[in-house]
Design an enzyme around this catalytic site. Structure first.
Site, PDB file in Angstrom:
ATOM      1  N   GLU A   1       0.835  -1.196   0.000  1.00 21.15           N
ATOM      2  CA  GLU A   1       0.000   0.000   0.000  1.00 21.15           C
ATOM      3  C   GLU A   1       0.874   1.253   0.000  1.00 21.15           C
ATOM      4  O   GLU A   1       1.985   1.242   0.529  1.00 21.15           O
ATOM      5  CB  GLU A   1      -0.926  -0.010   1.225  1.00 21.15           C
ATOM      6  CG  GLU A   1      -1.990  -1.087   1.081  1.00 21.15           C
ATOM      7  CD  GLU A   1      -2.896  -1.262   2.290  1.00 21.15           C
ATOM      8  OE1 GLU A   1      -3.999  -1.768   2.095  1.00 21.15           O
ATOM      9  OE2 GLU A   1      -2.506  -0.906   3.413  1.00 21.15           O
TER      10      GLU A   1
ATOM     11  N   CYS B   1       3.524   8.615   1.038  1.00 20.60           N
ATOM     12  CA  CYS B   1       4.040   7.666   2.019  1.00 20.60           C
ATOM     13  C   CYS B   1       4.183   6.333   1.285  1.00 20.60           C
ATOM     14  O   CYS B   1       3.193   5.776   0.807  1.00 20.60           O
ATOM     15  CB  CYS B   1       3.050   7.566   3.185  1.00 20.60           C
ATOM     16  SG  CYS B   1       3.483   6.301   4.383  1.00 20.60           S
TER      17      CYS B   1
ATOM     18  N   CYS C   1       6.454  -7.027   6.725  1.00 14.87           N
ATOM     19  CA  CYS C   1       7.559  -6.499   7.535  1.00 14.87           C
ATOM     20  C   CYS C   1       8.077  -7.614   8.418  1.00 14.87           C
ATOM     21  O   CYS C   1       7.304  -8.438   8.901  1.00 14.87           O
ATOM     22  CB  CYS C   1       7.065  -5.332   8.398  1.00 14.87           C
ATOM     23  SG  CYS C   1       8.418  -4.419   9.202  1.00 14.87           S
TER      24      CYS C   1
ATOM     25  N   CYS D   1       6.659  -4.872  15.756  1.00 16.92           N
ATOM     26  CA  CYS D   1       6.070  -3.845  16.615  1.00 16.92           C
ATOM     27  C   CYS D   1       4.633  -4.263  16.948  1.00 16.92           C
ATOM     28  O   CYS D   1       3.822  -4.481  16.044  1.00 16.92           O
ATOM     29  CB  CYS D   1       6.068  -2.490  15.910  1.00 16.92           C
ATOM     30  SG  CYS D   1       7.706  -1.967  15.370  1.00 16.92           S
TER      31      CYS D   1
ATOM     32  N   CYS E   1       1.538  -2.236  15.463  1.00 20.77           N
ATOM     33  CA  CYS E   1       1.497  -1.909  14.029  1.00 20.77           C
ATOM     34  C   CYS E   1       0.804  -3.017  13.241  1.00 20.77           C
ATOM     35  O   CYS E   1       1.133  -4.197  13.381  1.00 20.77           O
ATOM     36  CB  CYS E   1       2.922  -1.719  13.508  1.00 20.77           C
ATOM     37  SG  CYS E   1       2.984  -1.339  11.746  1.00 20.77           S
TER      38      CYS E   1
ATOM     39  N   GLY F   1       6.996  -1.995   5.818  1.00 25.47           N
ATOM     40  CA  GLY F   1       8.365  -2.490   5.774  1.00 25.47           C
ATOM     41  C   GLY F   1       9.358  -1.634   6.531  1.00 25.47           C
ATOM     42  O   GLY F   1       9.046  -0.528   6.985  1.00 25.47           O
TER      43      GLY F   1
ATOM     44  N   CYS G   1      -0.630   6.025   9.825  1.00 29.06           N
ATOM     45  CA  CYS G   1       0.564   5.297  10.262  1.00 29.06           C
ATOM     46  C   CYS G   1       0.194   3.997  10.954  1.00 29.06           C
ATOM     47  O   CYS G   1      -0.632   3.996  11.873  1.00 29.06           O
ATOM     48  CB  CYS G   1       1.334   6.096  11.314  1.00 29.06           C
ATOM     49  SG  CYS G   1       2.233   7.462  10.691  1.00 29.06           S
TER      50      CYS G   1
HETATM   51  N1  SAH Z   1       9.694   0.389   9.890  1.00 26.14           N
HETATM   52  C1  SAH Z   1       9.859   1.815   9.770  1.00 26.14           C
HETATM   53  C2  SAH Z   1       8.953   2.398   8.708  1.00 26.14           C
HETATM   54  C3  SAH Z   1       7.470   2.332   9.027  1.00 26.14           C
HETATM   55  S1  SAH Z   1       7.017   3.923   9.487  1.00 26.14           S
HETATM   56  C4  SAH Z   1       9.655   2.469  11.109  1.00 26.14           C
HETATM   57  O1  SAH Z   1       9.155   1.809  12.017  1.00 26.14           O
HETATM   58  O2  SAH Z   1      10.015   3.626  11.282  1.00 26.14           O
HETATM   59  C5  SAH Z   1       5.540   3.756  10.268  1.00 26.14           C
HETATM   60  C6  SAH Z   1       5.458   4.685  11.457  1.00 26.14           C
HETATM   61  O3  SAH Z   1       4.176   4.549  12.062  1.00 26.14           O
HETATM   62  C7  SAH Z   1       6.470   4.321  12.503  1.00 26.14           C
HETATM   63  O4  SAH Z   1       6.885   5.458  13.193  1.00 26.14           O
HETATM   64  C8  SAH Z   1       5.636   3.439  13.417  1.00 26.14           C
HETATM   65  O5  SAH Z   1       6.199   3.316  14.685  1.00 26.14           O
HETATM   66  C9  SAH Z   1       4.325   4.163  13.399  1.00 26.14           C
HETATM   67  N2  SAH Z   1       3.187   3.318  13.752  1.00 26.14           N
HETATM   68  C10 SAH Z   1       3.071   1.991  13.620  1.00 26.14           C
HETATM   69  N3  SAH Z   1       1.863   1.582  14.043  1.00 26.14           N
HETATM   70  C11 SAH Z   1       1.199   2.685  14.444  1.00 26.14           C
HETATM   71  C12 SAH Z   1      -0.097   2.924  14.960  1.00 26.14           C
HETATM   72  N4  SAH Z   1      -0.975   1.936  15.125  1.00 26.14           N
HETATM   73  N5  SAH Z   1      -0.453   4.189  15.242  1.00 26.14           N
HETATM   74  C13 SAH Z   1       0.412   5.209  15.047  1.00 26.14           C
HETATM   75  N6  SAH Z   1       1.644   5.047  14.556  1.00 26.14           N
HETATM   76  C14 SAH Z   1       2.050   3.806  14.261  1.00 26.14           C
END
Ligand code: SAH
Length: 346
Positions: free
Chosen positions: A94, A107, A114, A118, A121, A165, A339
């Site tokens: 996406e 974005c 991935c 986390c 996520c 990713g 995000c």
């Molecule tokens: N793997 C990289 C790139 C993904 S960026 C990284 O982690 O930085 C995606 C961003 O959204 C990251 O900052 C991640 O921590 C954040 N994120 C992931 N799940 C989220 C959620 N449910 N709500 C808000 N931010 C989230």
């Protein structure tokens, strides 16, 4: 060459020039094709109108352009667009277009799924299938640029590697895509308008620093306390904060540029004074900026956005300690495009 067609975007400009001369054509045809591929984002050889029909047929007989297809598009009430992007092998990622009054941000995804885990996520629930190729990242940018022109009559202005990713785990291809996006013989966008976000892979952050990139780096921090971070980002046991700190110092030594820390505040997880104090201390390592981002629900009862009071506490105390802090509202939540919500639901 056998009858298996070759992905033409794997070749450099010089490769193409050589290929043409070896096959009885003039070398400059290689330049023309390269321009069609990387400056104009051509989807087919037929589109290469300054080449003769014979040359186009010749190319078509030997090569393919493994172009992405925007399979499905969802538009949010706030104008955000989420694209389901189909890859040549049938897999899907996406990408998101995020418009504000003054700019359009793309974005983009760097991997299918991935490999990091986390807990908060949605993408982490998808298995990592493969890395994206440079052209597949480039194509997401071109598609969103076209959407920005169509819906907002202006080109794309910013790019964030914050889709699916971990970009630093697809290092070579991500950097190659940025070369095509920023290069004079590519899209010519300014690297200053590109941000690569990492969950924090210290070895790769150092490698990146050695390569002196001109784009920005963001770190998804979420907690400056190891025992807490490991609970929400379990890979933190392999990449503890001390290693990340060292990598950040190395980054700053080499590049002289500050890093943005992304930070979500969750109720009962990282919303206490102790958490704020730890973040303030962390912010003293190198010049930085903190983006407090809203939690986007992924239907997991363990996670809930902290109260406005907790966010205010973070904001006021960071400011008091002269840390630049932004509190960000999410975009595209109604279509699961915010995000951490990218999970190929559609
Ligand atoms: N793997 C990289 C790139 C993904 S960026 C990284 O982690 O930085 C995606 C961003 O959204 C990251 O900052 C991640 O921590 C954040 N994120 C992931 N799940 C989220 C959620 N449910 N709500 C808000 N931010 C989230």
């Amino acid at each position: 060459m056998n009858n298996e067609k070759v992905d033409i975007r794997k070749f450099s400009r010089d490769d193409l020039r050589t290929y043409f001369t070896n096959n009885g054509h003039q070398a400059f045809r290689g330049n023309q094709v390269y321009e069609w591929l990387w400056k104009k984002g051509a989807h087919s050889f037929d589109a290469m109108t300054n080449l003769s029909k014979d040359t186009r047929t010749f190319l078509d007989d030997h090569f393919v352009i493994n172009h992405i297809q925007v399979d499905h598009m969802q538009r949010s009430k706030d104008g955000t667009i989420k694209n389901a992007v189909k890859l040549h092998d049938g897999l899907t990622v996406e990408s998101v277009m995020i418009p504000t009054p003054t700019r359009t941000t793309a974005c983009v995804s760097s991997q299918v799924g991935c490999s990091l885990n986390c807990e908060f996520c949605a993408t982490a629930r998808l298995k990592r299938m493969r890395n994206l190729n440079p052209d597949e990242i480039y194509d997401q940018v071109v598609a969103i640029d076209a959407q920005s022109r169509a819906y907002h009559s202006r080109p794309l202005s910013n790019i964030v590697f914050m889709g699916m990713g971990e970009p630093l785990m697809n290092y070579k291809n991500v950097l190659a895509s940025i070369d095509k996006i920023t290069g004079d013989d590519g899209l010519g966008m300014s690297p200053k308008r590109i941000t690569l976000s990492t969950s924090g892979v210290p070895k790769m952050m150092k490698k990146l620093a050695d390569d002196r990139p001109k784009f920005n780096l963001a770190l998804s921090l979420h907690s400056a306390i190891d025992e807490k971070r490991v609970k929400i980002m379990p890979f933190n046991d392999q990449f503890p904060l001390d290693d990340i700190k060292e990598a950040l110092k190395y980054w700053y030594e080499k590049t002289g540029t500050r890093v943005t820390y992304e930070y979500v505040v969750w109720k009962g997880i990282n919303d206490t004074q102790e958490d704020v104090d730890a973040l303030i201390k962390f912010c003293k390592i190198i010049p930085c900026k903190v983006n407090i981002i809203e939690y986007n629900s992924i239907d997991d009862a363990r996670f809930e956005q902290a109260s406005p009071k907790a966010i205010d506490l973070y904001q006021s105390q960071l400011e008091k300690n002269r840390v630049v802090v932004n509190v960000r509202r999410s975009r595209g939540k109604d279509i699961d495009a915010a995000c951490g919500q990218l999970a190929n639901k559609s």
